[in-house]
Design a protein around this motif. Structure first.
Motif, PDB file in Angstrom:
ATOM      1  N   ASP A 121       2.187   1.918   3.914  1.00 33.61           N
ATOM      2  CA  ASP A 121       1.090   2.063   4.235  1.00 33.61           C
ATOM      3  C   ASP A 121       0.532   1.448   2.854  1.00 33.61           C
ATOM      4  O   ASP A 121      -1.229   0.726   3.817  1.00 33.61           O
ATOM      5  N   GLN A 122       0.864   0.351   2.019  1.00 32.08           N
ATOM      6  CA  GLN A 122       0.028  -0.805   0.662  1.00 32.08           C
ATOM      7  C   GLN A 122       0.068  -2.151   1.679  1.00 32.08           C
ATOM      8  O   GLN A 122      -1.375  -2.274   2.371  1.00 32.08           O
ATOM      9  N   ASN A 147      -4.811  -4.781   7.352  1.00 37.43           N
ATOM     10  CA  ASN A 147      -5.887  -4.466   8.243  1.00 37.43           C
ATOM     11  C   ASN A 147      -7.215  -4.784   7.266  1.00 37.43           C
ATOM     12  O   ASN A 147      -8.346  -5.188   8.516  1.00 37.43           O
ATOM     13  N   GLU A 148      -7.201  -5.334   6.485  1.00 38.39           N
ATOM     14  CA  GLU A 148      -8.422  -6.135   5.915  1.00 38.39           C
ATOM     15  C   GLU A 148      -8.393  -7.213   5.692  1.00 38.39           C
ATOM     16  O   GLU A 148      -9.891  -7.744   6.433  1.00 38.39           O
ATOM     17  N   GLU A 180       4.861   5.177   0.623  1.00 37.64           N
ATOM     18  CA  GLU A 180       4.029   4.727   0.071  1.00 37.64           C
ATOM     19  C   GLU A 180       4.106   2.769   0.271  1.00 37.64           C
ATOM     20  O   GLU A 180       2.364   2.085   0.648  1.00 37.64           O
ATOM     21  N   LYS A 221      -5.303  -5.267  14.619  1.00 42.20           N
ATOM     22  CA  LYS A 221      -4.647  -4.084  13.850  1.00 42.20           C
ATOM     23  C   LYS A 221      -3.036  -3.912  13.109  1.00 42.20           C
ATOM     24  O   LYS A 221      -2.328  -4.639  14.081  1.00 42.20           O
ATOM     25  N   GLU A 239       0.130  -1.668   5.390  1.00 43.77           N
ATOM     26  CA  GLU A 239      -0.859  -1.753   6.629  1.00 43.77           C
ATOM     27  C   GLU A 239      -2.064  -1.736   6.368  1.00 43.77           C
ATOM     28  O   GLU A 239      -3.525  -2.487   6.720  1.00 43.77           O
ATOM     29  N   LYS A 240      -2.580  -0.930   4.862  1.00 40.77           N
ATOM     30  CA  LYS A 240      -3.634  -1.092   4.659  1.00 40.77           C
ATOM     31  C   LYS A 240      -4.087  -2.503   4.470  1.00 40.77           C
ATOM     32  O   LYS A 240      -5.721  -3.090   4.699  1.00 40.77           O
ATOM     33  N   ALA A 241      -3.150  -3.929   3.892  1.00 42.22           N
ATOM     34  CA  ALA A 241      -3.669  -4.381   3.262  1.00 42.22           C
ATOM     35  C   ALA A 241      -4.076  -5.879   4.529  1.00 42.22           C
ATOM     36  O   ALA A 241      -4.388  -6.113   4.653  1.00 42.22           O
ATOM     37  N   ASN A 273       3.488   0.777  11.118  1.00 44.09           N
ATOM     38  CA  ASN A 273       3.691   1.659  10.772  1.00 44.09           C
ATOM     39  C   ASN A 273       4.171   2.806  11.231  1.00 44.09           C
ATOM     40  O   ASN A 273       3.541   4.056  11.817  1.00 44.09           O
TER      41      ASN A 273
END
Length: 432
Positions: A420-421, A427-428, A417, A225, A423-425, A229
């Protein structure tokens, strides 16, 4: 030395400004060949060293073969752009060479496929201890060492003292060693001269390196992970966004590659940048800028961390001559041979003994910028490390971080923002 190749080799070393004897049965580093009556042939691949270093490599091979008359080395030099695909094809077809020059990022992909010899097992501790700790650890994934370090580089800052003086700054006192000091220099130089005081490139893995130096942790312990962030990660995004949006760093910091940095510095448009690997190019192309260049320690954040770049030597598991391959790899990377190589091109050795040579400790009287770069770079090795360790899906992760910080710097998203983008990418990608 041919200028075109030297620039190419230097870039290979920057990408990334972002790679001992055999096992117990094979004797010492300088030991004679094995007792086998049959001569063995070792296939050795390098990355774009011909023709500039043909004499050097052939000399090392000749010395090794003289000491080991039952081992013959067959050398193949491969263009840098072709090496990854060529070695992957060879491994998949069970025709891998015995010894290969790679970088940690790509070598780790082969290690993930269990395609490389474990050097912790193949190289006795006595010989492993000859290498710098940071260089040895740069070739590890999940605690297993997949390569032997060969040559290295660290970042050293280059400063145009003429621009400092034009801005009313004292080059002896005001040259930055931290990101916050670099921001101050950027403001003063821009206000007083209209030029750029600082050029922090965001090319390749450099965004990730900047974040680590500022205290952000890239992933959790098991690499599953994102872990950046945080306040430290947000600070990094905010820092570069502020610099960019206030025109305190060039547009090329985001949109260009590392060649943009050297072009602007050689053109007298930038006071400070991390580009010591280009010092020979500056000397040849811009002698007036070279004359006014003062090298200084690497710029870092609150962590004090400095980065190391590594070129390494791997031995594929497919080899039928592991002992001989390890023996040659250790001979190639011994202190004597590394010292000779370092005197041909601005690189650093990975072996402690070579660094004890006066070439790396004494700049002499009236040293030139080249001499100061070498001394400062070598002095940083003990405190330098591979800031971005080998990771699965590295290219995707790097691009996702670059896309996110670009969105922030360009004002398309707020720093939070954009973080956050990212972090999401991540994790995927890490969940794949």
């Amino acid at each position: 030395m041919k200028k075109g190749f030297l620039v190419g080799l230097i870039l290979i070393i920057a990408m990334v400004f972002v790679s001992a004897c055999s096992d117990s049965s094979s004797g010492g580093e300088e030991a004679e060949g094995s007792s086998d009556s049959e001569k063995v042939t070792i296939e050795f691949w390098t990355m774009q060293l011909k023709p500039t270093f043909t004499d050097y490599i052939e000399g090392v091979i000749a010395d090794f073969e003289e000491k080991n008359p039952d081992i013959k080395i067959k050398w193949l030099d491969v263009p840098a752009a072709d090496l990854s695909q060529k070695i992957l094809t060879a491994v998949s077809s069970n025709t891998a060479p015995d010894v290969v020059n790679l970088n940690p990022t790509f070598a780790s992909q082969l290690a993930d496929l269990d395609a490389l010899v474990n050097m912790d097992e193949a190289v006795p501790e006595e010989n492993r201890n000859k290498y710098l700790d940071g260089a040895w650890k740069a070739n590890q994934i999940d605690g297993t060492t997949f390569a032997i370090p060969w040559y290295l580089s660290t970042e050293v800052t280059l400063n145009n003292t003429k621009i400092y003086k034009e801005a009313g700054l004292d080059p002896e006192k005001d040259i930055p060693s931290t990101y916050e000091e670099a921001k101050r220099v950027a403001k003063v130089v821009k206000e007083e001269t209209g030029k750029y005081g600082y050029f922090p490139s965001m090319d390749l893995s450099l965004v990730l390196q900047h974040m680590v130096k500022m205290g952000a942790k890239l992933t959790n312990e098991d690499g599953t992970k994102a872990a950046f962030n945080t306040q430290e990660g947000l600070h990094a995004f905010q820092y570069f966004t502020d610099l960019y949006q206030n025109d305190l760093i060039p547009r090329e910091a985001l949109t260009g590659d590392q060649r943009s940095t050297i072009d602007m510095y050689q053109g007298g448009q930038v006071a400070t940048f991390m580009g010591s690997q280009f010092i020979s190019q500056i000397k040849e192309n811009a002698p007036d800028i070279y004359k006014n260049t003062l090298p200084s320690e690497a710029i870092t954040g609150k962590t004090g961390k400095k980065t190391i770049s590594v070129q390494n030597i791997v031995v594929p598991k497919q080899t039928k001559n592991k002992d001989a391959a390890i023996k040659f790899a250790l001979f190639l990377t011994n202190a004597e041979n590394q010292l000779e190589f370092c005197k041909l091109v601005p690189i650093l050795p990975s072996v402690k003994k070579a660094l004890e040579d006066p070439y790396f400790t004494d700049a002499g009287e009236n040293p030139e910028p080249e001499d100061l770069v070498r001394i400062k770079s070598a002095a940083q090795l003990d405190e330098s490390e591979l800031l971005v360790p080998p990771m699965d899906h590295y290219d995707e992760l790097r691009q996702a971080m670059f896309d996110a910080i670009s969105a922030s710097m360009l004002g398309k998203k707020s720093p939070q923002e954009a973080l956050d983008q990212a972090e999401k990418a991540w994790n995927e990608i890490l969940s794949q």
